[in-house]
Structures are given as structure tokens and as C-alpha cells.
Motif scaffolding. Structure first.
Motif, PDB file in Angstrom:
ATOM      1  N   GLU A  84       1.417   5.079  -3.737  1.00 43.59           N
ATOM      2  CA  GLU A  84       0.104   4.074  -3.127  1.00 43.59           C
ATOM      3  C   GLU A  84      -0.642   4.976  -1.783  1.00 43.59           C
ATOM      4  O   GLU A  84      -0.878   4.403  -0.854  1.00 43.59           O
ATOM      5  N   ARG A 126       3.543   0.902  -0.244  1.00 45.08           N
ATOM      6  CA  ARG A 126       2.783   0.367   0.516  1.00 45.08           C
ATOM      7  C   ARG A 126       2.887  -1.401  -0.040  1.00 45.08           C
ATOM      8  O   ARG A 126       4.175  -1.668  -0.493  1.00 45.08           O
ATOM      9  N   SER A 127       1.976  -2.147   0.120  1.00 47.32           N
ATOM     10  CA  SER A 127       2.160  -3.451  -0.183  1.00 47.32           C
ATOM     11  C   SER A 127       2.014  -4.019  -1.764  1.00 47.32           C
ATOM     12  O   SER A 127       2.592  -4.988  -2.069  1.00 47.32           O
ATOM     13  N   PHE A 148       5.173   1.658   3.989  1.00 49.91           N
ATOM     14  CA  PHE A 148       4.261   2.072   4.814  1.00 49.91           C
ATOM     15  C   PHE A 148       3.280   1.195   5.155  1.00 49.91           C
ATOM     16  O   PHE A 148       2.174   1.533   4.920  1.00 49.91           O
ATOM     17  N   CYS A 149       3.694   0.201   5.588  1.00 50.59           N
ATOM     18  CA  CYS A 149       2.828  -1.167   5.754  1.00 50.59           C
ATOM     19  C   CYS A 149       3.520  -2.030   6.976  1.00 50.59           C
ATOM     20  O   CYS A 149       4.650  -1.655   7.194  1.00 50.59           O
ATOM     21  N   ILE A 150       2.887  -3.314   7.171  1.00 50.68           N
ATOM     22  CA  ILE A 150       3.692  -4.210   7.978  1.00 50.68           C
ATOM     23  C   ILE A 150       4.372  -5.087   6.718  1.00 50.68           C
ATOM     24  O   ILE A 150       5.808  -5.467   7.024  1.00 50.68           O
ATOM     25  N   GLY A 151       3.915  -5.548   5.874  1.00 41.52           N
ATOM     26  CA  GLY A 151       4.451  -6.637   4.940  1.00 41.52           C
ATOM     27  C   GLY A 151       5.798  -5.811   4.109  1.00 41.52           C
ATOM     28  O   GLY A 151       5.770  -4.752   3.788  1.00 41.52           O
ATOM     29  N   ASN A 174      -0.932  -1.340  12.105  1.00 43.34           N
ATOM     30  CA  ASN A 174      -2.137  -1.501  11.848  1.00 43.34           C
ATOM     31  C   ASN A 174      -2.660  -2.955  12.341  1.00 43.34           C
ATOM     32  O   ASN A 174      -3.696  -3.415  11.776  1.00 43.34           O
ATOM     33  N   ARG A 306      -1.581 -12.628   2.835  1.00 48.27           N
ATOM     34  CA  ARG A 306      -1.253 -12.282   1.617  1.00 48.27           C
ATOM     35  C   ARG A 306      -1.892 -13.307   0.577  1.00 48.27           C
ATOM     36  O   ARG A 306      -2.254 -14.428   1.094  1.00 48.27           O
ATOM     37  N   HIS A 365      -8.306  -5.364   0.034  1.00 50.59           N
ATOM     38  CA  HIS A 365      -6.956  -5.212   0.781  1.00 50.59           C
ATOM     39  C   HIS A 365      -7.035  -4.027   1.814  1.00 50.59           C
ATOM     40  O   HIS A 365      -6.600  -3.159   1.623  1.00 50.59           O
ATOM     41  N   SER A 369      -6.761  -0.736   6.727  1.00 50.27           N
ATOM     42  CA  SER A 369      -6.817   0.658   6.139  1.00 50.27           C
ATOM     43  C   SER A 369      -7.962   1.540   7.109  1.00 50.27           C
ATOM     44  O   SER A 369      -9.166   1.325   7.062  1.00 50.27           O
TER      45      SER A 369
HETATM   46  O1  3PG Z   1       1.354  -5.169   5.003  1.00 50.71           O
HETATM   47  C1  3PG Z   1       0.348  -4.633   5.251  1.00 50.71           C
HETATM   48  O2  3PG Z   1       0.699  -3.764   6.352  1.00 50.71           O
HETATM   49  C2  3PG Z   1      -0.922  -4.519   4.717  1.00 50.71           C
HETATM   50  O3  3PG Z   1      -1.004  -5.615   3.869  1.00 50.71           O
HETATM   51  C3  3PG Z   1      -1.540  -3.480   4.417  1.00 50.71           C
HETATM   52  O4  3PG Z   1      -1.016  -3.010   3.120  1.00 50.71           O
HETATM   53  P1  3PG Z   1      -1.339  -1.743   2.537  1.00 50.71           P
HETATM   54  O5  3PG Z   1      -0.656  -0.773   3.354  1.00 50.71           O
HETATM   55  O6  3PG Z   1      -0.960  -1.714   1.013  1.00 50.71           O
HETATM   56  O7  3PG Z   1      -2.946  -1.609   2.725  1.00 50.71           O
END
Ligand code: 3PG
Ligand code: NAD
Length: 487
Positions: A84, A126-127, A148-151, A174, A306, A365, A369
Motif C-alpha cells: 500500500e 495501511r488501512s 503505517f496508519c492510525i486504524g 495524520n 471508517r 480515502h 494522505s
Molecule cells: O487509519 C488511518 O490512518 C487512515 O484511515 C489512513 O489510512 P491509509 O494510510 O490507508 O490512507
């Protein structure tokens, strides 16, 4: 006030580092993975940073002056799969360790993912990529997952923990990017910007003020007042909005923002409702027909959380009926694997109904970004992965107890770090200490989280030929989930 000074650094040019890692393998073949070997690199080898990319004065080459570098295996044998389009900042930190890194721009279909995950020790996603029990069952060599994201809802966190696989994410790098996007969406919806732009692209001049508003004095209702929600609250107040929020936890409001008791209260009072909750069992369809009916006539809904948090067919109905004056949606229950892929009814069977609705902003999404967010996330998560692989530190892990030990010093040459991930059952410490009985334990730390416990011990005066038998004795304990010996 001046920022805290970073630890003193050993000056090893980055270009020399991967070469060094290749030169310093002594193969003891002791590892959680059959094809990996342990080794102790020379003292000139760079340590992974002992503090994170967010620390003032951070430098990827920093190391405590007297710290011995721990490397669990010959670093060139560590295989990393990044999916991703993980930012280059993150890719480079892993490559600088000498790890073998394969970076792919999109997510993978499950069968291809399973084929690849069998061979890697580290995976970065990522997500989009779903690391389910089915996929993780095949990941026999996997030590650690980096989101490499929050979720982290895309990963079966408890199954991963039960297999001794740690999971890291980037909890807030982010957040600002999402908050700024929401501010832009609030204004864009209030002024019907997307429609006007689309019309002019298609050759139609349509100068209107009907149904277009200033945002000053309007009420923004924030559902989920965590990192993003609270950051947004400050920005929205600075734009002259009134802010109310609903959260399952009692939280102090920033500025003059006020917490309301129920979601219904928030829906009833807000001109704009924006969602910033994680995907959980409780937040699935948090906004459905019943909740949409409770919103003010002519209000707006924004979802950057989400996809499953909103019942989209119900939203389509609310837009068609004029109940809502507009909406912005950044996240969807099913999203394409990569750029250029189609977004159509095959993916989600209501897509056609969504496309073409007036004053509806659809984005792929992109909440997190931005260049700033992606490079910060890349550095933060890769640094955590290196610290876990090389030093066993679980600081920041989302599915394991957080355990860390101060460095082993250079003047402790025969010191071995034992990492023992085990079932959280009575009597384990006694058994571990029984295995280590004939050695001095310099320092030890252990903690538990749910069914899993994590123990780190620095054991002195261990001869190289003793390491294997200690490793095997620990692995044979009935509570063992995973053992690693770092030295
Ligand atoms: O969970 C997250 O940080 C966001 O949804 C971003 O996800 P992504 O890295 O897939 O854009
Ligand atoms: N669109 C994007 O690109 C993007 C970017 C970053 C994050 N996100 C999503 O946004 C979510 C929120 O991010 P965050 O960093 O603010 O998370 P956070 O954990 O800091 O905050 C979430 C808040 O939601 C609250 N909450 C949980 N369940 C709730 C419920 N049922 N009702 C009300 N409140 C509830 C929590 O108590 C917490 O305060 C993430 O989990 C992620 O899924 C999307």
C-alpha cells in the motif's frame, strides 16, 4: 525552553551501514525462524534510534554512546514486505538496517498475500490490507506487523498477540491532516463548491447564493473526541463555529467546546455532523436511518472515520429526500486495492446510487494522505519495527504489553537479552527463572495484557554455546508463545 538533548551519537555514515551488516554474520542458527541466524555485530554498527522520529533532535543515526547494538539475526536475512505504498522515509529506515525490503504500491488479493506472508518476518500495511486469522495462520515466520496508519481494525489483534506477533501503528501522525480536510469539507459543503466546480468544468455558468452559507456561528457536532476530533474542535472554533461533541468517554472540551450526553443530543443540535470514531462492533452503522432522521433538516454529514460507521443506502435516501443538504465521504466499506482501480457496484452494491447526487463530495480515502503525515508515519512506524526486531522493545505496541529495558552496555560483552512471549498463566516467572537459574539476571521487566504476557531479561555471563540450550529450554515451557535471544 530548550528541547531535551538526544543521546550522543556514534558517527557511522549511512552509506556504510548496510555493508557493515552484511560483513558481520556469525551463524548460530538460533532463531524463531528456521532460516535466520543470530549474530553480534561490531561495536561500530549503528544502533536503531532509542527515541522516535517525533522526538526533538531525532536523527535516524542516533545511538546511546555506550550502548551495545543488539541484532537478533544477520540483518540481511530479515525479510520485510511493505504494501500500500508506504512512504519512502519508512522504506529507507528499514533498508538502512540491511533488511531485505520488498515494497508494493497496492494491497494484494488474499491468495497472493498468503503466499508472500509465509516468507517474511515483518509486514507493513495501511488501512486496506486485512490481516485476518486465516492469513496470519500462514505467517509462520512473522514477528511483527506495522500499520503505517492510525486504524488497526484491519488486523486481528488478539489472534496476532496469541501467536506472539506484535502490532504497531502511528497513533496521531495524520490527525492534523484529517482535521484540516474536514474544515475544507465543511466550507465546501456550505458553499456547494464541488457542484459549482463540476458545472463549470462541464461548461455551465451557475452563479447562486440560495442554500449557500457562511460557517461562522454554525454548530459543528463531533462524534469521537480523540486525536482528530479534538484537533478539529480547535480549528473549527477559530473559524467562528460553535462546537459540541459526543464521546463514550468523559473528556475535557478544548476552548469552549461542550460535551453532550447522547448521540441524539448531538444530532438534534448540529448543523454539521462529523465522525471520528474507530471501527468497532459498537460503531458499525452508528449513523443509520434512525439517526439521519434525528438530524436537523438541511444539515450536513461528514465521514472520514471508517466506511462501516455509516449505513450508506440510508444516507443516499436522506440526500435524495433533501433531509441532508450535503455530505462528504472519504471511507467506504469496500475500497479498491490500488490507484486506477474501479469504484463501482461490484465493490459496493450502492455505488451507482451515490454517484451523481448533488452536493456530495466523494474522496478516495485521502484523509491522512499528505506529504507531512505520510513521511512522519513512515519514520515513526519503521523506527518502532526496528526497535522491536533488534531490541525487543514493545513501546507503542497496540496488542501487547509495553515493555522496554535500558540498553546493554558495551562493557557487558556476554550479556544476552531474552525475550519470552508467553501465555498469561500462573507460575511462568518461576519456570523462566528456573531456566535462567545459573546466570545473573542484570535486569528484567515483564507485563501482561489480556491472555498474553511479555518478559524481557538481560542475562549476564552467557557463553555463546549456552545460548541455544537456554533458548530451547524456554521454547519448551508449556506457556511459551515465542522466544527470542538478542545479543
Ligand atoms: O487509519 C488511518 O490512518 C487512515 O484511515 C489512513 O489510512 P491509509 O494510510 O490507508 O490512507
Ligand atoms: N480518512 C482517513 O484517512 C483517516 C485518517 C486517520 C484516522 N481515520 C479514522 O479515524 C478514527 C479516529 O481517529 P483518532 O485518531 O481520532 O482516534 P482516537 O482513538 O484518538 O479517538 C477516537 C475517539 O472515539 C471515541 N469513541 C469510540 N467509540 C465511540 C462510540 N461508539 N461513540 C462515540 N465515541 C466513541 C473514543 O472514546 C475516542 O475518544 C480512526 O480509528 C480511523 O479509523 C481515518
Amino acid at each position: 525552553m530548550s528541547p531535551p538533548s538526544p543521546p550522543r551519537q556514534i558517527a557511522v555514515p549511512i552509506s556504510n551501514m548496510s555493508n557493515l551488516s552484511r560483513q558481520v554474520s556469525n551463524s548460530l542458527n538460533l532463531s524463531t525462524s528456521p532460516n535466520l541466524s543470530f549474530h553480534s555485530p561490531p561495536t561500530s554498527f549503528r544502533a536503531p534510534p532509542s527515541y522516535t522520529a517525533n522526538t526533538p533532535g531525532y536523527s535516524a543515526g542516533a545511538a546511546a554512546a555506550n550502548a551495545k547494538q543488539l541484532k537478533p539475526f544477520d540483518t540481511k536475512d530479515v525479510k520485510v514486505l511493505l504494501l500500500e505504498n508506504v512512504n519512502l522515509a519508512g522504506v529507507n529506515i528499514l533498508k538502512e538496517q540491511g533488511y531485505q525490503v520488498e515494497a508494493i504500491k497496492s494491497s494484494l488479493p488474499e491468495d497472493q498475500l498468503i503466499e508472500k506472508i509465509r516468507h517474511v518476518h515483518v509486514i507493513g500495511i495501511r488501512s486496506k490490507t486485512r490481516l485476518t486469522e486465516r492469513v496470519l495462520k500462514e505467517a509462520k515466520n512473522l514477528l511483527v506487523i506495522g500499520c503505517f496508519c492510525i486504524g488497526t481494525n484491519q488486523v486481528d489483534l488478539s489472534y496476532a498477540a496469541s501467536q506472539g506477533i506484535a502490532v504497531f501503528n502511528s497513533p496521531f501522525s495524520n490527525s492534523r491532516s484529517v482535521a484540516e480536510l474536514v474544515i475544507s469539507e465543511v466550507i465546501a459543503l456550505a458553499r456547494q463548491l464541488a457542484d459549482r466546480s463540476m458545472e463549470l468544468h462541464n461548461g455551465t455558468w451557475n452563479k447562486v447564493s440560495k442554500g449557500c452559507w457562511e460557517i461562522r456561528g454554525k454548530t459543528l457536532g463531533i462524534v469521537g473526541y480523540g486525536h482528530i476530533g479534538s484537533q478539529l474542535s480547535v480549528l473549527a472554533e477559530a473559524m467562528g463555529m460553535e462546537v459540541i461533541y459526543y464521546d463514550v468517554v468523559n473528556l475535557m472540551g478544548l476552548g469552549t467546546a461542550k460535551q453532550v450526553k447522547t448521540l441524539d443530543d448531538l444530532l438534534d443540535q448540529s448543523d454539521f455532523v462529523t465522525l471520528h470514531v474507530p471501527e468497532t462492533g459498537d460503531t458499525k452503522n452508528l449513523i443509520g436511518k434512525t439517526q439521519l432522521d434525528k438530524m436537523k433538516n438541511g444539515s450536513y454529514l461528514i465521514n472520514n472515520a471508517r466506511g462501516k460507521v455509516v449505513d450508506i443506502p440510508a444516507l443516499i435516501e436522506a440526500m435524495r429526500s433533501g433531509k441532508l443538504a450535503g455530505a462528504a465521504i472519504d471511507v467506504f466499506p469496500n475500497e479498491p486495492a490500488g490507484n486506477g482501480d474501479y469504484f463501482n457496484n461490484e465493490l459496493n452494491d450502492w455505488v451507482k446510487g451515490l454517484q451523481g447526487l448533488k452536493n456530495l463530495i466523494l474522496t478516495p480515502h485521502i484523509g491522512g494522505s499528505t506529504e507531512e503525515a505520510q513521511s512522519a508515519i513512515g519514520a515513526e512506524v519503521s523506527t518502532a519495527l526496528v526497535k522491536y526486531v533488534n531490541e525487543g522493545s514493545t513501546l507503542g505496541a497496540v496488542n501487547m504489553p509495553e515493555v522496554n529495558l535500558r540498553n546493554i552496555n558495551l562493557d557487558e560483552p556476554n550479556c544476552v537479552r531474552v525475550v519470552f512471549i508467553h501465555k498469561n498463566v500462573p507460575g511462568v516467572l518461576r519456570q523462566v527463572n528456573g531456566v535462567l537459574l545459573n546466570h545473573n539476571i542484570d535486569k528484567q521487566s515483564s507485563d501482561s495484557r489480556g491472555d498474553v504476557a511479555y518478559l524481557m531479561a538481560d542475562v549476564s555471563d552467557v557463553k555463546e554455546d549456552e545460548i541455544r540450550s537456554l533458548f530451547q529450554s524456554l521454547e519448551e515451557l508449556p506457556s511459551s508463545l515465542r522466544t527470542r535471544m538478542l545479543y
